[in-house]
Design a protein around this motif. Structure first.
Motif, PDB file in Angstrom:
ATOM      1  N   SER A  68     -32.924  32.827  91.661  1.00 52.94           N
ATOM      2  CA  SER A  68     -33.867  33.764  92.271  1.00 52.94           C
ATOM      3  C   SER A  68     -35.142  33.872  91.432  1.00 52.94           C
ATOM      4  O   SER A  68     -35.076  34.002  90.212  1.00 52.94           O
ATOM      5  CB  SER A  68     -33.222  35.150  92.388  1.00 52.94           C
ATOM      6  N   PRO A  69     -36.299  33.824  92.072  1.00 58.14           N
ATOM      7  CA  PRO A  69     -37.557  33.969  91.323  1.00 58.14           C
ATOM      8  C   PRO A  69     -37.710  35.344  90.684  1.00 58.14           C
ATOM      9  O   PRO A  69     -38.521  35.522  89.782  1.00 58.14           O
ATOM     10  CB  PRO A  69     -38.635  33.722  92.388  1.00 58.14           C
ATOM     11  N   ASP A  70     -36.945  36.326  91.129  1.00 58.11           N
ATOM     12  CA  ASP A  70     -37.019  37.670  90.546  1.00 58.11           C
ATOM     13  C   ASP A  70     -36.593  37.692  89.090  1.00 58.11           C
ATOM     14  O   ASP A  70     -36.938  38.615  88.344  1.00 58.11           O
ATOM     15  CB  ASP A  70     -36.148  38.647  91.342  1.00 58.11           C
ATOM     16  N   ARG A  71     -35.812  36.683  88.666  1.00 58.85           N
ATOM     17  CA  ARG A  71     -35.373  36.644  87.272  1.00 58.85           C
ATOM     18  C   ARG A  71     -36.558  36.564  86.317  1.00 58.85           C
ATOM     19  O   ARG A  71     -36.551  37.136  85.236  1.00 58.85           O
ATOM     20  CB  ARG A  71     -34.443  35.452  87.032  1.00 58.85           C
ATOM     21  N   ALA A  72     -37.579  35.825  86.736  1.00 56.73           N
ATOM     22  CA  ALA A  72     -38.766  35.676  85.891  1.00 56.73           C
ATOM     23  C   ALA A  72     -39.533  36.982  85.751  1.00 56.73           C
ATOM     24  O   ALA A  72     -40.332  37.145  84.821  1.00 56.73           O
ATOM     25  CB  ALA A  72     -39.679  34.593  86.464  1.00 56.73           C
ATOM     26  N   GLN A 110     -37.359  24.614  75.220  1.00 53.49           N
ATOM     27  CA  GLN A 110     -37.194  24.078  73.863  1.00 53.49           C
ATOM     28  C   GLN A 110     -37.497  25.141  72.806  1.00 53.49           C
ATOM     29  O   GLN A 110     -38.181  24.896  71.820  1.00 53.49           O
ATOM     30  CB  GLN A 110     -38.080  22.838  73.659  1.00 53.49           C
ATOM     31  N   GLN A 111     -36.938  26.323  73.062  1.00 53.32           N
ATOM     32  CA  GLN A 111     -37.075  27.436  72.136  1.00 53.32           C
ATOM     33  C   GLN A 111     -35.727  27.738  71.491  1.00 53.32           C
ATOM     34  O   GLN A 111     -34.684  27.333  72.009  1.00 53.32           O
ATOM     35  CB  GLN A 111     -37.597  28.675  72.878  1.00 53.32           C
ATOM     36  N   PRO A 112     -35.715  28.464  70.374  1.00 56.41           N
ATOM     37  CA  PRO A 112     -34.437  28.829  69.740  1.00 56.41           C
ATOM     38  C   PRO A 112     -33.594  29.673  70.689  1.00 56.41           C
ATOM     39  O   PRO A 112     -34.128  30.532  71.401  1.00 56.41           O
ATOM     40  CB  PRO A 112     -34.865  29.633  68.508  1.00 56.41           C
ATOM     41  N   PRO A 113     -32.293  29.471  70.729  1.00 52.81           N
ATOM     42  CA  PRO A 113     -31.429  30.269  71.610  1.00 52.81           C
ATOM     43  C   PRO A 113     -31.388  31.716  71.163  1.00 52.81           C
ATOM     44  O   PRO A 113     -31.567  32.025  69.980  1.00 52.81           O
ATOM     45  CB  PRO A 113     -30.059  29.599  71.457  1.00 52.81           C
ATOM     46  N   PRO A 114     -31.157  32.640  72.077  1.00 52.01           N
ATOM     47  CA  PRO A 114     -31.075  34.063  71.712  1.00 52.01           C
ATOM     48  C   PRO A 114     -29.873  34.325  70.814  1.00 52.01           C
ATOM     49  O   PRO A 114     -28.856  33.642  70.895  1.00 52.01           O
ATOM     50  CB  PRO A 114     -30.927  34.770  73.057  1.00 52.01           C
ATOM     51  N   GLN A 115     -29.997  35.323  69.971  1.00 51.30           N
ATOM     52  CA  GLN A 115     -28.921  35.662  69.048  1.00 51.30           C
ATOM     53  C   GLN A 115     -27.957  36.666  69.692  1.00 51.30           C
ATOM     54  O   GLN A 115     -28.299  37.393  70.622  1.00 51.30           O
ATOM     55  CB  GLN A 115     -29.510  36.273  67.770  1.00 51.30           C
ATOM     56  N   ALA A 116     -26.722  36.688  69.184  1.00 50.78           N
ATOM     57  CA  ALA A 116     -25.698  37.652  69.615  1.00 50.78           C
ATOM     58  C   ALA A 116     -25.509  37.627  71.130  1.00 50.78           C
ATOM     59  O   ALA A 116     -25.485  38.658  71.797  1.00 50.78           O
ATOM     60  CB  ALA A 116     -26.067  39.061  69.155  1.00 50.78           C
ATOM     61  N   SER A 117     -25.354  36.423  71.663  1.00 49.88           N
ATOM     62  CA  SER A 117     -25.173  36.291  73.108  1.00 49.88           C
ATOM     63  C   SER A 117     -23.790  36.758  73.537  1.00 49.88           C
ATOM     64  O   SER A 117     -22.787  36.550  72.847  1.00 49.88           O
ATOM     65  CB  SER A 117     -25.359  34.819  73.516  1.00 49.88           C
ATOM     66  N   LYS A 118     -23.721  37.408  74.694  1.00 51.85           N
ATOM     67  CA  LYS A 118     -22.456  37.845  75.264  1.00 51.85           C
ATOM     68  C   LYS A 118     -21.812  36.768  76.119  1.00 51.85           C
ATOM     69  O   LYS A 118     -20.738  36.966  76.685  1.00 51.85           O
ATOM     70  CB  LYS A 118     -22.664  39.110  76.111  1.00 51.85           C
ATOM     71  N   ALA A 151     -23.789  41.390  82.026  1.00 55.43           N
ATOM     72  CA  ALA A 151     -24.416  41.229  80.717  1.00 55.43           C
ATOM     73  C   ALA A 151     -24.322  39.778  80.248  1.00 55.43           C
ATOM     74  O   ALA A 151     -25.289  39.220  79.694  1.00 55.43           O
ATOM     75  CB  ALA A 151     -23.749  42.156  79.700  1.00 55.43           C
ATOM     76  N   ALA A 152     -23.174  39.147  80.480  1.00 56.18           N
ATOM     77  CA  ALA A 152     -23.002  37.754  80.083  1.00 56.18           C
ATOM     78  C   ALA A 152     -23.919  36.843  80.896  1.00 56.18           C
ATOM     79  O   ALA A 152     -24.505  35.890  80.355  1.00 56.18           O
ATOM     80  CB  ALA A 152     -21.545  37.339  80.255  1.00 56.18           C
ATOM     81  N   ALA A 153     -24.070  37.123  82.191  1.00 51.06           N
ATOM     82  CA  ALA A 153     -24.939  36.311  83.033  1.00 51.06           C
ATOM     83  C   ALA A 153     -26.397  36.427  82.609  1.00 51.06           C
ATOM     84  O   ALA A 153     -27.153  35.448  82.645  1.00 51.06           O
ATOM     85  CB  ALA A 153     -24.778  36.724  84.498  1.00 51.06           C
ATOM     86  N   ALA A 206     -30.864  33.698  79.808  1.00 46.90           N
ATOM     87  CA  ALA A 206     -31.812  33.604  78.687  1.00 46.90           C
ATOM     88  C   ALA A 206     -31.575  32.336  77.877  1.00 46.90           C
ATOM     89  O   ALA A 206     -32.529  31.699  77.403  1.00 46.90           O
ATOM     90  CB  ALA A 206     -31.681  34.836  77.794  1.00 46.90           C
ATOM     91  N   LEU A 207     -30.310  31.942  77.746  1.00 47.09           N
ATOM     92  CA  LEU A 207     -29.989  30.730  76.987  1.00 47.09           C
ATOM     93  C   LEU A 207     -30.525  29.487  77.687  1.00 47.09           C
ATOM     94  O   LEU A 207     -31.126  28.615  77.046  1.00 47.09           O
ATOM     95  CB  LEU A 207     -28.473  30.622  76.822  1.00 47.09           C
ATOM     96  N   VAL A 208     -30.329  29.399  79.000  1.00 40.56           N
ATOM     97  CA  VAL A 208     -30.828  28.243  79.747  1.00 40.56           C
ATOM     98  C   VAL A 208     -32.357  28.206  79.721  1.00 40.56           C
ATOM     99  O   VAL A 208     -32.974  27.150  79.550  1.00 40.56           O
ATOM    100  CB  VAL A 208     -30.322  28.281  81.195  1.00 40.56           C
ATOM    101  N   THR A 209     -32.977  29.368  79.872  1.00 42.03           N
ATOM    102  CA  THR A 209     -34.438  29.442  79.842  1.00 42.03           C
ATOM    103  C   THR A 209     -34.983  28.979  78.496  1.00 42.03           C
ATOM    104  O   THR A 209     -35.963  28.220  78.429  1.00 42.03           O
ATOM    105  CB  THR A 209     -34.903  30.883  80.127  1.00 42.03           C
ATOM    106  N   ALA A 210     -34.351  29.418  77.412  1.00 36.86           N
ATOM    107  CA  ALA A 210     -34.785  29.015  76.081  1.00 36.86           C
ATOM    108  C   ALA A 210     -34.590  27.523  75.865  1.00 36.86           C
ATOM    109  O   ALA A 210     -35.459  26.842  75.288  1.00 36.86           O
ATOM    110  CB  ALA A 210     -34.019  29.803  75.016  1.00 36.86           C
ATOM    111  N   THR A 211     -33.475  26.993  76.340  1.00 37.30           N
ATOM    112  CA  THR A 211     -33.204  25.559  76.188  1.00 37.30           C
ATOM    113  C   THR A 211     -34.217  24.735  76.958  1.00 37.30           C
ATOM    114  O   THR A 211     -34.725  23.724  76.456  1.00 37.30           O
ATOM    115  CB  THR A 211     -31.781  25.235  76.672  1.00 37.30           C
TER     116      THR A 211
END
Length: 298
Positions: free
Chosen positions: A72-76, A34-42, A19-21, A26-31
């Motif tokens: 891995s491209p599967d993440r997308a 240049q999008q707002p970071p996700p809320q309530a991150s684990k 869950a943390a990974a 999602a945090l790296v993708t948002a950064t």
């Protein structure tokens, strides 16, 4: 196969790290976008892995490091990070990823001089990967000065730096450090879980797998070695038969020598295995894996 498959009997820990990974990805993708970071991150910047010998605390930390570096491209497509096959996962698990630094005690303590460059690196941005990861395998061996150096880095980490500390118990780590870490306690795997792993992954005969799992009391590495090494099993059987021969002083002395010889043979074999593993890791780090050529001068 994923990076979590090696964590035998640690389903709850695997779920937390997975869950943390996902949130870290999602945090790296948002950064990057240049999008707002996700809320309530684990996800958090410092983790403390504890557990008895053989529970796999170092393996859990390294699996987590691999999931954080997964490309891995599967993440997308909605897949979870930690495929176990991509370059990020592979090099992190192997110990050759440029942005995964491992610190292990050489002697009884980890000295501050051994931590200076690592602490300095922790404040830099990742060179190639998604995170700058510092994995301290023997956090209980940090002395006062080196522990204080780690504390300063954990207190004010760089935005994309993650500290992974491993120790036998939470009491083995300074209160000021552990209070800034998310704690995960690993338990000794059950005999059934270890036996199932040996059968499923290593192809060991079920009867042998069950026997070595019981003999090693859930210690995964020892169980695998005993299961895959016929000579080691024979030496163990010979040692267990020794008490039946102790009927006089001469027999006791001979048995003592046999114990010494068996221990020496085991130590020699372990040293050879470790030397071979480190040689392969060095070749991979120098680009000589899979038939590549070594750089000149090596």
């Amino acid at each position: 196969m994923t990076v979590w498959d090696d964590l035998v009997g640690q389903e709850k820990v695997s779920a937390v790290l997975d869950a943390a990974a996902r949130d870290a990805d999602a945090l790296v993708t948002a950064t990057t976008a240049q999008q707002p970071p996700p809320q309530a991150s684990k996800m958090t910047h410092a983790w403390l892995f504890t557990g008895p010998p053989g529970a796999g605390r170092n393996q859990a930390a390294r699996a987590f490091a691999a999931a954080l570096q997964c490309v891995s491209p599967d993440r997308a497509l909605g897949g979870a990070p930690g495929c176990g096959f991509c370059d990020g996962c592979h090099t992190a698990l192997l110990g050759t990823h440029a942005d995964v630094t491992t610190v292990a005690a050489v002697g009884s303590e980890i000295l501050v001089k051994d931590m200076r460059d690592t602490v300095r690196k922790s404040f830099t941005a990742p060179a190639n990967g998604r995170w700058q990861i510092i994995l301290v395998e023997d956090a209980e061996r940090l002395n006062e000065k080196s522990a204080n150096a780690v504390l300063k880095a954990v207190e004010e980490p760089a935005p994309r730096t993650v500290w992974l500390l491993c120790a036998p118990s939470i009491e083995d780590v300074l209160p000021t450090i552990r209070s800034r870490c998310r704690h995960l306690n690993l338990r000794t795997p059950s005999v059934d879980a270890v036996a199932d792993m040996l059968v499923r992954r290593d192809g060991i005969e079920p009867g042998v797998a069950a026997t070595v799992a019981r003999a090693t009391q859930g210690h995964v590495d020892r169980a695998r070695r005993l299961a895959t090494d016929q000579a080691a099993r024979e030496r163990r059987a010979a040692v267990l038969r020794l008490p039946l021969r102790l009927d006089e002083v001469g027999a006791c002395l001979k048995a003592a020598q046999e114990l010494v010889d068996a221990a020496a043979e085991d130590a020699k074999q372990l040293a050879e295995e470790m030397d071979g593993k480190e040689t392969e890791e060095l070749k991979a780090a120098l680009g000589a894996a899979q038939g590549g050529r070594m750089p000149r001068g090596t």
